[in-house]
Design a protein around this motif. Sequence first.
Motif, PDB file in Angstrom:
ATOM      1  N   CYS A   1       0.881  -1.154   0.000  1.00  8.03           N
ATOM      2  CA  CYS A   1       0.000   0.000   0.000  1.00  8.03           C
ATOM      3  C   CYS A   1       0.928   1.216   0.000  1.00  8.03           C
ATOM      4  N   PRO A   2       1.007   1.962  -1.099  1.00  5.98           N
ATOM      5  CA  PRO A   2       2.039   2.985  -1.285  1.00  5.98           C
ATOM      6  C   PRO A   2       2.200   4.009  -0.161  1.00  5.98           C
ATOM      7  N   ARG A   3       1.149   4.387   0.514  1.00  7.41           N
ATOM      8  CA  ARG A   3       1.255   5.439   1.538  1.00  7.41           C
ATOM      9  C   ARG A   3       1.158   4.922   2.971  1.00  7.41           C
TER      10      ARG A   3
ATOM     11  N   SER B   1      13.336   0.492  -3.443  1.00  4.24           N
ATOM     12  CA  SER B   1      13.506   1.766  -4.136  1.00  4.24           C
ATOM     13  C   SER B   1      14.876   2.365  -3.839  1.00  4.24           C
TER      14      SER B   1
ATOM     15  N   GLN C   1       6.487   7.999   1.305  1.00  3.44           N
ATOM     16  CA  GLN C   1       6.287   6.586   1.018  1.00  3.44           C
ATOM     17  C   GLN C   1       6.817   5.729   2.150  1.00  3.44           C
TER      18      GLN C   1
END
Length: 88
Positions: free
Chosen positions: A14-16, A44, A51
């Motif tokens: 879930c990106p956030r 990343s 993030q």
Amino acid sequence: MADAVVEDQQQIFCPRMPLAVYREVVAHLRQVEGVEAGLLPQTSQEFDYLQSQVGGLWIKSVNQINTARVQQILNYYGDRFGTWQKAN
């Protein structure tokens, strides 16, 4: 929200979602009988404060009996932090 269907093993993110919440989700999932869960490392190369500090989480279901309970947990957090997506 799209349902994150639990298979034998899956990786989702879930990106956030903050790191502390990921840890909470994993703790809740581990309370479900027949389910194992853990955190994925962040892959990343660029830092983004907004993030998460993890790459997502993995879920392994030993049996399909508690799939509905796992889905309830994922939906609860997904409703608050955004749609779950499949991790690469």
